[in-house]
Design a protein around this motif. Structure first.
Motif, PDB file in Angstrom:
ATOM      1  N   TYR A   2     -13.529   8.228  -0.079  1.00 49.44           N
ATOM      2  CA  TYR A   2     -12.724   7.248   0.972  1.00 49.44           C
ATOM      3  C   TYR A   2     -13.967   6.982   2.148  1.00 49.44           C
ATOM      4  O   TYR A   2     -13.731   5.546   2.764  1.00 49.44           O
ATOM      5  N   GLN A  29      -6.560   0.815  -1.575  1.00 45.85           N
ATOM      6  CA  GLN A  29      -6.328   1.995  -2.170  1.00 45.85           C
ATOM      7  C   GLN A  29      -5.136   2.211  -3.110  1.00 45.85           C
ATOM      8  O   GLN A  29      -5.439   2.636  -4.132  1.00 45.85           O
ATOM      9  N   VAL A  60      -2.659  11.819  -1.565  1.00 49.29           N
ATOM     10  CA  VAL A  60      -3.445  10.897  -1.427  1.00 49.29           C
ATOM     11  C   VAL A  60      -3.469  10.509   0.270  1.00 49.29           C
ATOM     12  O   VAL A  60      -4.493  10.219   0.862  1.00 49.29           O
ATOM     13  N   VAL A 103     -11.015   8.906  -4.143  1.00 53.67           N
ATOM     14  CA  VAL A 103      -9.914   7.962  -4.759  1.00 53.67           C
ATOM     15  C   VAL A 103     -10.541   7.363  -5.986  1.00 53.67           C
ATOM     16  O   VAL A 103     -11.650   7.021  -6.125  1.00 53.67           O
ATOM     17  N   ILE A 123      -5.769   2.810  -7.047  1.00 54.69           N
ATOM     18  CA  ILE A 123      -5.095   3.954  -7.745  1.00 54.69           C
ATOM     19  C   ILE A 123      -4.140   3.346  -8.829  1.00 54.69           C
ATOM     20  O   ILE A 123      -4.003   4.199  -9.946  1.00 54.69           O
TER      21      ILE A 123
END
Length: 343
Positions: free
Chosen positions: A316, A255, A188, A296, A259
């Motif tokens: 993203y 983010q 990531v 993402v 996640i």
């Protein structure tokens, strides 16, 4: 070109009108320091079980979205070297500092700018200057870094490497706490950048702001600070975060909230100014590379029948474009940049 605040503010007796925040955006009454913000010791100790550290971090991410770490692996000398270097940088003649003046959110080069990301259209300006540049991979980016002070590229390069080691150590601990596979965040986090924010002395801190309340759009942020000024919002109230010698403040970004499928919370934070002490913070951001088509989404391991998907999948670079459009508006709308991405 907007002159840096540090180039003209020394000795001014009042805040210029274009730096005076409207009443609803001023810092308000004195904010007391919060003693509840977790301080987590990362030093390996046979008397402390790793799972205890994992749970401390997970709890801090869930309750505050922010915590401090000590014994993190970045040496005290290296942190002191950074303090000295950036004090020297921001006290250089303005012509020496202004080697480049580009778009503040450039992903390819170094930029030195004042206030926020949209100075020309701001209704009011922030009392800060920022030096920003990417720093991974080093060999791609160091040629764009400042040439003065002469040791800049060597010292900051070493620092960036050590912070990266610390960052992935902390991400691995967070991933372990969430039940993700080891090394999950390696896929990531392809991007690392630094932003050094300098807040000069302000004649009236009650009128100006270093930066308004906001939440970071990236994955996770590591902050080295030595003077008070950072505040975070919890349960609708602002609380101060006193610096701890040689500690890093770790701040969860949007983010990581996505996640984690909402299990972790990103922290809203701001910076106030001071009439007695200038402040320079050294910030390192980890996150996806906005120049690549990176998707993402909530980790599949965290989406279940009892914990349904809270956020959409997205690229993203589209998120960053929406985020910048949001914060560049003279009067941001209600809600947050996350709202369009909720299921």
């Amino acid at each position: 070109m907007a002159l840096l605040v540090s180039s003209w503010s020394n000795g001014v007796q009042s805040v210029p009108k274009d730096y005076v925040m409207p009443p609803e955006r001023r810092p308000g009454d004195f904010v007391s320091a919060c003693n509840e913000i977790p301080v987590i010791d990362l030093q390996e100790n046979p008397k402390i079980d790793r799972s205890d550290i994992v749970q401390q971090i997970l709890k801090a991410c869930q309750e505050f979205g922010l915590f401090q770490v000590i014994n993190h692996g970045v040496s005290e000398k290296m942190m002191e070297d950074m303090r000295v270097l950036y004090h020297e940088f921001f006290n250089m003649p303005v012509d020496d500092k202004l080697r480049g003046y580009f778009e503040p959110w450039s992903t390819t080069g170094c930029s030195l700018y004042t206030s926020g990301v949209n100075y020309a259209k701001e209704d009011v300006h922030y009392w800060k200057d920022t030096l920003r540049h990417p720093c991974h991979p080093l060999e791609e980016h160091t040629p764009s870094w400042p040439e003065k002070p002469a040791r800049y590229r060597e010292e900051v390069g070493r620092y960036a490497v050590e912070v990266r080691k610390m960052g992935f150590k902390i991400l691995d601990l967070i991933g372990e706490g969430l039940g993700l596979n080891e090394g999950y965040f390696n896929g990531v986090n392809q991007y690392q950048t630094m932003a050094i924010n300098h807040y000069p002395l302000c004649p009236d801190p009650g009128l100006a702001m270093g930066i308004d309340g906001h939440t970071d759009p990236n994955l996770i942020t590591f902050l080295q600070q030595d003077q008070y000024g950072l505040q975070m919002c919890k349960d609708g109230k602002w609380m101060g975060i006193d610096p701890i010698p040689n500690a890093f403040v770790v701040n969860i970004g949007y983010q990581l909230e996505i996640i984690s499928n909402g299990k972790l919370k990103s922290a809203e934070h701001r910076v106030v100014t001071s009439s007695t002490t200038a402040r320079t913070s050294i910030v390192t951001f980890f996150g996806p590379n906005a120049g690549l088509p990176i998707v993402v989404e909530p980790a599949k391991e965290l989406v279940t029948s009892t914990s349904p998907k809270m956020f959409k999948s997205y690229q993203y670079n589209n998120f960053i474009a929406d985020y910048l459009a949001y914060i560049r508006k003279p009067f941001p709308p209600s809600g947050t940049p996350l709202d369009p991405y909720r299921v």
